[in-house]
Design a protein around this motif. Structure first.
Motif, mmCIF file in Angstrom:
data_model
loop_
_atom_site.group_PDB
_atom_site.id
_atom_site.type_symbol
_atom_site.label_atom_id
_atom_site.label_comp_id
_atom_site.label_asym_id
_atom_site.label_seq_id
_atom_site.Cartn_x
_atom_site.Cartn_y
_atom_site.Cartn_z
ATOM 1 N N GLU A 462 50.167 -4.575 0.258
ATOM 2 C CA GLU A 462 50.447 -4.031 -1.063
ATOM 3 C C GLU A 462 51.538 -4.863 -1.711
ATOM 4 O O GLU A 462 52.277 -5.576 -1.032
ATOM 5 C CB GLU A 462 50.869 -2.566 -0.975
ATOM 6 C CG GLU A 462 52.089 -2.308 -0.130
ATOM 7 C CD GLU A 462 52.377 -0.826 0.040
ATOM 8 O OE1 GLU A 462 51.549 -0.022 -0.434
ATOM 9 O OE2 GLU A 462 53.418 -0.481 0.631
ATOM 10 N N SER A 463 51.610 -4.784 -3.027
ATOM 11 C CA SER A 463 52.580 -5.556 -3.794
ATOM 12 C C SER A 463 53.681 -4.629 -4.277
ATOM 13 O O SER A 463 53.400 -3.570 -4.863
ATOM 14 C CB SER A 463 51.884 -6.238 -4.975
ATOM 15 O OG SER A 463 52.815 -6.928 -5.767
ATOM 16 N N ASP A 464 54.954 -5.010 -4.015
ATOM 17 C CA ASP A 464 56.068 -4.169 -4.455
ATOM 18 C C ASP A 464 56.411 -4.454 -5.912
ATOM 19 O O ASP A 464 55.734 -5.222 -6.606
ATOM 20 C CB ASP A 464 57.285 -4.359 -3.545
ATOM 21 C CG ASP A 464 57.797 -5.797 -3.533
ATOM 22 O OD1 ASP A 464 57.405 -6.579 -4.419
ATOM 23 O OD2 ASP A 464 58.590 -6.132 -2.638
ATOM 24 N N CYS A 470 53.687 -7.158 1.030
ATOM 25 C CA CYS A 470 54.208 -6.584 2.271
ATOM 26 C C CYS A 470 53.130 -5.717 2.890
ATOM 27 O O CYS A 470 52.188 -5.269 2.219
ATOM 28 C CB CYS A 470 55.480 -5.771 2.019
ATOM 29 S SG CYS A 470 55.319 -4.523 0.741
ATOM 30 N N SER A 472 51.173 -2.637 4.320
ATOM 31 C CA SER A 472 51.090 -1.229 3.932
ATOM 32 C C SER A 472 50.814 -0.384 5.153
ATOM 33 O O SER A 472 50.272 -0.861 6.153
ATOM 34 C CB SER A 472 49.991 -1.025 2.884
ATOM 35 O OG SER A 472 48.731 -1.422 3.411
#
Length: 562
Positions: A462-464, A470, A472
């Motif tokens: 997933e994208s922060d 990073c 998930s």
């Protein structure tokens, strides 16, 4: 002031209800498909009159609840064309339930060994360039030989299409041979373009230069395609395209051409680049010279890079001034064995394997000088791959697998094709899955953000808020993921090098593009591909036929053999 957190239970309950409704819709769609199958005729398809009645009924029902043309047109076409998995087997209680027997409907488990790759093979040749030469051979009646070809579905459909026109093309195990015949005409008949828009645009270019008419059909991708910009542009070339299905912008369609072309035509920015390529390839055989102005088109460099080398190798009279291409009528002289560049979409993946696993890849072939191909070359080098081309061979080496996606690599993505978005995304995913620093690569404006989000979820990322990738937290066993395009399947295959046991639910999407792909991928780290020719150092002895007057007498049958 109330400090209690907002109660999310009603929203969660609504979400669960919507999910249940979605599953019910899938059950109804599967049941609808099973009923349609029972309505098929002896030839295995639905009668046009039956489909027309169903379409009218659907449009009448939609008009009472929505004014969205996509629901009345494209959604119905999608329901007619969508494919479902085969029934799990006998003994199942509810054959129309999509969630029953799901464990029997297995997907491809992508788990390449985590060892350095050693790949030595001929590069897969450019698919569109192959079909362009076949079109020129059919239009001129000259003979040539193309091998080794990909021999995928688009090329096979193109061969069938050109033979419908009257060409003399023969498919063989590793290539296509065009025999000398009379140049093909423009018959008034139904022509099948398969599932590739490039085949359709090759046909358009061929028919535009002469008084003609035809009906062109295709598979689901072309039935759902949007050719409205092409339809609006063709009257400037003395032609008309009429869609057969009401409220549809795809195939089937009727084509009517006057054969009267202007001296100069300006290509609008929204017209597919493939149409310009189809026109330029056919222009040497038109009755008069044609100038095509590409100044307003955003892909003018790609159009010129993919067509000019072929036209010049065939001896066409071509003059380029800035973005204006003038092609005059001229006799073409086709080489008996044209030299084809490699297919960059597949070659970028093959050369990226050393980045994903470490090791070396050597491809025999020529790298095309196309904008997207050059951007792919620059990206691989920016990621640290030792990439060189010499002596008709491309070598790629990486001492260790990719652990970081450096910021300087992002600069190479400015000219990266939108269709190739999964490749840099998969390489960034490899770095993130191994715990390295990786940010979400900048997406082209034409990229589908929903597909990107679906891919990241499938690989466990997933994208922060800052754009960093990073891992998930996913519970349970990951379900199979259906790749929207072959390039997304390539991306999942790359990501599986860093996270094994990813599951691809539609592996056939790759075999349609590259039939030998799964044999290559499953044979990593050192696949033993079947060679098209024996090495010069090992020459098989010629077979000899020995004539003799001896008569073979079989031995008597023993009791124990009876």
């Amino acid at each position: 002031m109330n400090d209690r957190p907002h109660d999310t239970r009603p929203r969660r309950a609504l979400r669960d209800v919507v999910s249940d409704i979605d599953r019910d819709i899938l059950k109804l769609l599967l049941r609808r498909r099973n009923l349609l199958t029972r309505m098929y005729n002896s030839k295995g398809f639905l009668e046009p009159s039956e489909e027309k009645i169903l379409r009218k009924s659907w449009e009448a029902a939609v008009s009472r609840v929505s004014r969205d043309a996509r629901l009345s047109g494209r959604f119905f076409s999608l329901m007619q064309e969508v494919e479902f998995l085969p029934r799990p087997g006998a003994g199942q209680e509810d054959q129309d339930a999509p969630d029953r027997g799901a464990d029997r409907r297995t997907a491809f488990n992508l788990a390449p060994p985590a060892r350095p790759v050693r790949l030595l093979m001929p590069a897969p040749l450019a698919c569109r360039a192959t079909r362009a030469w076949l079109m020129l051979a059919a239009a001129t009646g000259q003979g040539l030989r193309l091998a080794p070809c990909l021999m995928n579905d688009p090329i096979v459909d193109c061969v069938k299409m050109l033979n419908q026109l009257g060409a003399g093309l023969n498919r063989e195990e590793d290539g296509v041979t065009a025999h000398e015949t009379a140049p093909v005409g423009a018959p008034d008949k139904v022509l099948y373009a398969g599932d590739s828009a490039w085949n359709f645009f090759l046909l358009l270019g061929h028919y535009l230069g002469r008084p003609s008419r035809a009906k062109i059909s295709g598979e689901s991708a072309l039935k759902l395609a949007d050719f409205s910009s092409t339809r609006r542009f063709l009257p400037a070339l003395g032609a008309r395209l009429v869609h057969v299905v009401p409220k549809s912008n795809g195939l089937p369609a009727r084509l009517e051409c006057s054969g009267i072309l202007p001296d100069t035509a300006t290509l609008p920015a929204d017209v597919p680049a493939e149409l310009a390529e189809g026109i330029l390839l056919a222009a040497p055989l038109y009755e008069r010279a044609l100038t095509l102005d590409l100044a307003a088109h955003p892909l003018q460099k790609l159009i010129l890079a993919r067509t000019l080398p072929i036209l010049r190798a065939a001896g066409a009279d071509v003059v380029v001034e800035n973005a204006r291409v003038r092609v005059a009528p001229s006799p073409l002289r086709l080489p008996p064995q044209p030299e084809l560049p490699l297919e960059p979409e597949l070659a970028v993946f093959l050369l990226a394997l050393p980045l994903a696993l470490g090791g070396e890849a050597r491809l025999a072939g020529i790298w095309p000088q196309w904008p997207g191909a050059l951007a792919g070359w620059d990206l691989l080098q920016a990621l640290g791959l030792d990439l060189r081309q010499a002596g008709g061979e491309i070598r790629a080496r990486a001492a260790t697998p990719l652990k970081d996606f450096p910021a300087q690599a992002l600069a190479a993505l400015s000219d990266f094709p939108a269709d190739w978005t999964p490749l840099p995304l998969a390489l960034a995913a490899c770095a993130a899955l191994r715990g390295g620093e990786a940010v979400l690569p900048p997406l082209p404006s034409a990229a589908d953000t929903d597909e990107v989000a679906s891919f990241l979820h499938a690989v466990g990322l997933e994208s922060d808020a800052e754009g960093k990738l990073c891992k998930s937290s996913q519970e349970g066993i990951a379900s199979a993921w259906n790749a929207p395009t072959p390039t997304w399947a390539l991306g999942l295959a790359l990501a599986a090098c860093a996270r094994p046991h990813l599951k691809l639910g539609n592996p056939g999407i790759m075999t349609a593009l590259y039939p030998a792909f799964w044999s290559l991928y499953n044979g990593l780290p050192e696949p033993s591909l079947r060679r098209a020719a024996v090495e010069e150092s090992v020459i098989a002895p010629a077979r000899r036929r020995i004539l003799t007057t001896s008569v073979a007498v079989p031995p008597a049958i023993r009791d124990e053999d009876a």
